[in-house]
Design an enzyme around this catalytic site. Structure first.
Site, PDB file in Angstrom:
ATOM      1  N   SER A 119       0.562  -1.298   0.049  1.00 60.17           N
ATOM      2  CA  SER A 119      -0.068   0.041   0.117  1.00 60.17           C
ATOM      3  C   SER A 119       0.797   1.241   0.051  1.00 60.17           C
ATOM      4  CB  SER A 119      -0.932  -0.037   1.216  1.00 60.17           C
ATOM      5  OG  SER A 119      -1.473   1.447   1.382  1.00 60.17           O
ATOM      6  N   LYS A 133       0.187  -3.572   5.217  1.00 64.78           N
ATOM      7  CA  LYS A 133      -0.697  -4.330   4.237  1.00 64.78           C
ATOM      8  C   LYS A 133       0.118  -5.409   3.102  1.00 64.78           C
ATOM      9  CE  LYS A 133      -4.533  -2.976   2.985  1.00 64.78           C
ATOM     10  NZ  LYS A 133      -5.537  -2.294   1.977  1.00 64.78           N
ATOM     11  N   ASN A 137      -1.671  -6.922   0.262  1.00 61.83           N
ATOM     12  CA  ASN A 137      -2.960  -7.068  -0.585  1.00 61.83           C
ATOM     13  C   ASN A 137      -2.822  -8.318  -1.653  1.00 61.83           C
ATOM     14  OD1 ASN A 137      -3.940  -4.743   0.830  1.00 61.83           O
ATOM     15  ND2 ASN A 137      -2.900  -3.454  -0.816  1.00 61.83           N
ATOM     16  N   ARG A 161     -22.898  -8.678 -45.375  1.00 63.42           N
ATOM     17  CA  ARG A 161     -21.731  -7.918 -44.971  1.00 63.42           C
ATOM     18  C   ARG A 161     -22.319  -7.119 -43.869  1.00 63.42           C
ATOM     19  NH1 ARG A 161     -17.454  -7.196 -48.310  1.00 63.42           N
ATOM     20  NH2 ARG A 161     -17.760  -9.475 -47.912  1.00 63.42           N
TER      21      ARG A 161
END
Length: 441
Positions: free
Chosen positions: A276, A282, A284, A316
């Site tokens: 972080s 942290k 993550n 087309r």
């Protein structure tokens, strides 16, 4: 023109999407043109010498093509094949120029190029999915009998095993890889209106025109089409569906990894979590987050392909065909990124069986309430079972409450309350996965 997408806003594919870069599509367009010239030689309509001259000249010329310049020139005609063909013809010796794009329409070359690019990208997606599945087989075997709590509607339900969880993920990834492998990726060669009239005229007979289609597909490394699919877009929608399934499978895996990595759960952790910018503590689940970002986008891209296919008017499409191009490319990018991250995430996944055991014990034995109900309800009735469970939830000793029941005197209460004895076929389901692997090996 400068690049507008280097992956800054879509990091799930960053560093993994070169297989579907604009240059790859341009190269595939040239490959398709080379394949067509070679196919004419293969069926004896053009001389091999002229075919080789086309191939050599196009290979040399395409390396110097400016993607941005061709993209800008494509605006006038609505597709990049038109300006590219003009440049290819100019690069080929005059006596061989005749065989560049001979009888083809732009959609023939573009659709074939898309299939060429997709084939190569799918090889990488399948490889990543298989690698992830292999890691999950190993994880399932290593944690075959490690207990965990199964959660339904976010709440503790019944006992399960870490091994079974991994086996469930493995089956999903493996099935997605099998569907990719089973895809039919056909070449496209139908001429202006899908009738192959130009090729019949050039080759001299319907049978020769049919042989040309087969030779063209073989040269392009693709399946032989039963007919032109200019406005029958199943090759695109089936490809899109299989890619969405692959991203879905990776997304389910990533969702569980992210959930089980929560601090208060802690049953899993990525090998190297993301940090972080503000909170140094942290770690993550960054790869799970990236995979989930792809899984949230892929289904809508698949839906766009179906919408375009359903609105492919006449012989087309007027815009629907064009809408497929960036949609399919983005879906390929997401599948490449999601499968790649799934492979590396699982390979380094850390399992905390002690945390799983801790979480399993949080309800003080109530995780086997379903079993209690099955065994005790015939003896004491459902209402008394419900009251017993409520008393245990309020702080009572579940084992003591059950042992106090006169009707339970013949029961082995400790065994009845053992979560390890209530995992059903979990072990067998894990063995099925690891066994299949051993047979395949």
């Amino acid at each position: 023109m400068t690049a507008i997408d280097e992956g800054l806003l879509g990091p799930v594919g960053a560093g993994r999407d070169d297989l579907v870069a604009d240059r790859r599509f341009l190269d595939a367009l040239v490959e398709a043109e080379v394949a067509l010239a070679a196919a004419y030689a293969d069926i004896g309509v053009a001389s091999p010498t002229l075919s080789r001259a086309v191939a050599d000249a196009l290979a040399d010329a395409s390396a110097g093509f400016d993607v941005a310049e061709i993209a800008a020139a494509a605006v006038a005609g609505g597709n990049p094949v038109i300006p590219m063909v003009a440049r290819l013809k100019a690069a080929v010796p005059a006596d061989a120029r005749f065989w560049v794009h001979r009888g083809a329409t732009s959609q023939d070359i573009w659709d074939t190029a898309i299939m060429i690019v997709a084939r190569r990208a799918l090889q990488q997606v399948r490889s990543s999915l298989e690698d992830a599945a292999q890691s999950l087989r190993d994880l399932a075997a290593a944690h075959r009998d490690d207990l965990a709590v199964a959660r339904t509607l976010t709440q503790h339900a019944v006992p399960t095993t870490i091994g079974l969880r991994a086996a469930v993920w493995q089956r999903s990834l493996r099935r997605a890889a099998q569907h990719l492998e089973a895809l039919e990726l056909p070449a496209q060669l139908g001429g202006a209106g899908g009738t192959l009239a130009s090729f019949v005229e050039i080759t001299g007979s319907p049978d020769a025109a049919a042989r040309l289609v087969a030779a063209f597909a073989d040269r392009a490394g693709l399946a032989v089409p039963a007919a032109a699919w200019h406005v029958t877009r199943w090759p695109i929608t089936e490809l899109g569906d299989a890619l969405v399934q692959s991203v879905d499978a990776a997304g389910k895996l990533a969702t569980d990894v992210a959930t089980l990595s929560r601090t208060e759960i802690g049953e899993l952790a990525e090998g190297t979590g993301g940090g972080s910018s503000a909170m140094p503590q942290k770690q993550n689940p960054a790869e799970a987050v990236l995979i989930r970002s792809a899984a949230l986008r892929a289904p809508q891209l698949g839906a766009t392909l179906h919408l375009a296919a359903a609105l492919a008017a006449d012989e087309r499409p007027d815009g629907a065909w064009h809408a497929e191009w960036p949609t399919l490319r983005e879906l390929l990018r997401l599948a490449l990124g999601a499968s790649g991250h799934a492979s590396t995430m699982v390979a380094h996944l850390r399992v905390h069986a002690d945390a799983a055991a801790r979480n399993l014990a949080l309800t003080n034995g109530l995780v086997v309430s379903e079993r209690l109900s099955l065994v005790l309800a015939p003896l004491i009735g459902k209402e008394r079972v419900a009251r017993l469970v409520a008393d245990a939830a309020a702080g009572g000793d579940l084992a003591a409450l059950v042992k106090a029941l006169p009707e339970a005197s013949d029961l082995d209460v400790d065994a009845l309350l053992d979560p390890a004895d209530y995992t059903g076929l979990a072990g067998r389901l894990v063995d099925d996965v690891t066994h299949t692997h051993q047979e395949e090996a």
